[in-house]
Write a protein that holds these residues in place. Structure first.
Motif, PDB file in Angstrom:
ATOM      1  N   LEU A  61      33.864   5.116  59.837  1.00 33.37           N
ATOM      2  CA  LEU A  61      33.574   3.678  59.797  1.00 33.37           C
ATOM      3  C   LEU A  61      32.094   3.407  60.061  1.00 33.37           C
ATOM      4  O   LEU A  61      31.473   2.544  59.420  1.00 33.37           O
ATOM      5  N   LEU A  62      31.518   4.148  60.993  1.00 39.04           N
ATOM      6  CA  LEU A  62      30.105   3.968  61.305  1.00 39.04           C
ATOM      7  C   LEU A  62      29.218   4.293  60.109  1.00 39.04           C
ATOM      8  O   LEU A  62      28.246   3.578  59.812  1.00 39.04           O
ATOM      9  N   LEU A  63      29.541   5.359  59.403  1.00 40.28           N
ATOM     10  CA  LEU A  63      28.755   5.707  58.212  1.00 40.28           C
ATOM     11  C   LEU A  63      28.851   4.624  57.148  1.00 40.28           C
ATOM     12  O   LEU A  63      27.856   4.282  56.488  1.00 40.28           O
ATOM     13  N   CYS A  64      30.047   4.064  56.968  1.00 41.51           N
ATOM     14  CA  CYS A  64      30.225   3.026  55.950  1.00 41.51           C
ATOM     15  C   CYS A  64      29.409   1.772  56.281  1.00 41.51           C
ATOM     16  O   CYS A  64      28.699   1.223  55.419  1.00 41.51           O
ATOM     17  N   VAL A  65      29.508   1.317  57.513  1.00 37.74           N
ATOM     18  CA  VAL A  65      28.785   0.090  57.878  1.00 37.74           C
ATOM     19  C   VAL A  65      27.283   0.341  57.961  1.00 37.74           C
ATOM     20  O   VAL A  65      26.476  -0.591  57.763  1.00 37.74           O
ATOM     21  N   PHE A  66      26.887   1.562  58.214  1.00 39.18           N
ATOM     22  CA  PHE A  66      25.461   1.846  58.308  1.00 39.18           C
ATOM     23  C   PHE A  66      24.780   1.696  56.949  1.00 39.18           C
ATOM     24  O   PHE A  66      23.682   1.123  56.849  1.00 39.18           O
ATOM     25  N   PHE A  67      25.423   2.195  55.895  1.00 40.10           N
ATOM     26  CA  PHE A  67      24.844   2.053  54.565  1.00 40.10           C
ATOM     27  C   PHE A  67      24.750   0.580  54.173  1.00 40.10           C
ATOM     28  O   PHE A  67      23.760   0.149  53.539  1.00 40.10           O
ATOM     29  N   ALA A  68      25.765  -0.209  54.547  1.00 40.63           N
ATOM     30  CA  ALA A  68      25.701  -1.645  54.262  1.00 40.63           C
ATOM     31  C   ALA A  68      24.608  -2.313  55.090  1.00 40.63           C
ATOM     32  O   ALA A  68      23.905  -3.212  54.612  1.00 40.63           O
ATOM     33  N   LEU A  91      31.496  -3.239  64.760  1.00 36.98           N
ATOM     34  CA  LEU A  91      32.869  -2.829  64.461  1.00 36.98           C
ATOM     35  C   LEU A  91      33.206  -1.454  65.027  1.00 36.98           C
ATOM     36  O   LEU A  91      34.251  -1.298  65.673  1.00 36.98           O
ATOM     37  N   PRO A  92      32.372  -0.427  64.832  1.00 41.51           N
ATOM     38  CA  PRO A  92      32.700   0.870  65.456  1.00 41.51           C
ATOM     39  C   PRO A  92      32.769   0.795  66.973  1.00 41.51           C
ATOM     40  O   PRO A  92      33.603   1.463  67.587  1.00 41.51           O
ATOM     41  N   VAL A  93      31.904  -0.026  67.569  1.00 43.87           N
ATOM     42  CA  VAL A  93      31.927  -0.167  69.029  1.00 43.87           C
ATOM     43  C   VAL A  93      33.248  -0.786  69.487  1.00 43.87           C
ATOM     44  O   VAL A  93      33.867  -0.358  70.467  1.00 43.87           O
ATOM     45  N   ALA A  94      33.723  -1.788  68.745  1.00 39.78           N
ATOM     46  CA  ALA A  94      34.988  -2.427  69.102  1.00 39.78           C
ATOM     47  C   ALA A  94      36.151  -1.458  68.968  1.00 39.78           C
ATOM     48  O   ALA A  94      37.069  -1.446  69.805  1.00 39.78           O
ATOM     49  N   VAL A  95      36.128  -0.624  67.927  1.00 42.39           N
ATOM     50  CA  VAL A  95      37.202   0.346  67.746  1.00 42.39           C
ATOM     51  C   VAL A  95      37.196   1.387  68.863  1.00 42.39           C
ATOM     52  O   VAL A  95      38.252   1.795  69.366  1.00 42.39           O
ATOM     53  N   VAL A  96      36.022   1.817  69.299  1.00 42.10           N
ATOM     54  CA  VAL A  96      35.932   2.779  70.408  1.00 42.10           C
ATOM     55  C   VAL A  96      36.496   2.168  71.694  1.00 42.10           C
ATOM     56  O   VAL A  96      37.229   2.828  72.450  1.00 42.10           O
TER      57      VAL A  96
END
Length: 231
Positions: free
Chosen positions: A52-59, A73-78
């Motif tokens: 998820l982090l890789l996906c949002v990073f490119f965006a 979003l990745p922080v919330a999932v963690v």
């Protein structure tokens, strides 16, 4: 010249019995205490966070000013993975989610239910249901084992039902096999009798044909004698 001598008490060794205890007496046995078992989200879920982090990073790189919030979003999932848990202890169930926590005594729990989706639910004595965080179907065995019999073993009941069904089918198959064997025995017994009756019928038919043939021969002999006398 003699030097002054001062007595020194002996040092305490590991073999020295504790104060107030008799020499050679064994310590009183203590009852083993059951440690609470924590059921959490599997740590393999962090691999999904990495994806998820890789996906949002490119965006985010494409438009940092407008899409910076995607990095949350990745922080919330963690946070969800690390906080969501169910703790099973002698006192009951401690449920923890992202935004709150709740304690359930064993006297409040009437049973558990397995929904089609999501976490296992606890049926309470007041006819309400509560989700058990992090307790999915594959972790239900851990919950049952940690409850020390307070939650009925659903897997044992299912296995007993399957075994009973298997025994019923086995008995039915044996009964059908026994009936088939009886039918074959009756058929084997009836076939010789039918053959014997058919043979008797053939013999009677043959005897009738012989009698008719003898009568015809006698009639022919009489006709021959009458012709001889006429001559």
């Amino acid at each position: 010249m003699s030097s002054p001598h001062q007595s020194v008490p002996p040092a305490k060794s590991s073999h020295t019995p504790a104060a107030g205890s008799e020499t050679g007496s064994s310590p009183e046995p203590t009852e083993p205490t059951q440690t609470a078992q924590v059921i959490r989200i599997t740590q393999m879920a962090h691999l999904g966070v990495l994806v998820l982090l890789l996906c949002v990073f490119f965006a985010f790189v494409g438009w940092p000013i407008g899409l910076w919030w995607l990095l949350l979003l990745p922080v919330a999932v963690v946070v969800w993975i690390e906080r969501t848990r169910t703790t099973v202890s002698e006192d009951g169930l401690d449920l923890r989610t992202v935004f709150g926590s709740r304690h359930l005594d064993w006297t409040q729990v009437a049973g558990v239910g397995i929904p089609k989706r999501g976490f296992v639910r606890a049926h309470l004595t007041d006819d309400t249901e509560v989700k058990l965080p992090a307790v999915s179907y594959d972790r239900l065995r851990d919950l049952i084992r940690a409850s020390n019999g307070r939650i009925p073993d659903l897997f044992a009941a299912e296995a007993a039902a399957r075994e009973a069904e298997y025994e019923a089918r086995k008995s039915e198959d044996e009964a059908q096999s026994t009936e088939a064997g009886i039918d074959e025995t009756n058929a084997e017994t009836t076939e010789p009798e039918a053959n014997a009756e058919a043979a008797e019928a053939d013999a009677e038919g043959a005897g009738t044909d012989v009698e008719v043939s003898t009568t015809e021969i006698a009639a022919r002999d009489s006709d021959t004698d009458a012709r001889d006398s006429d001559d």
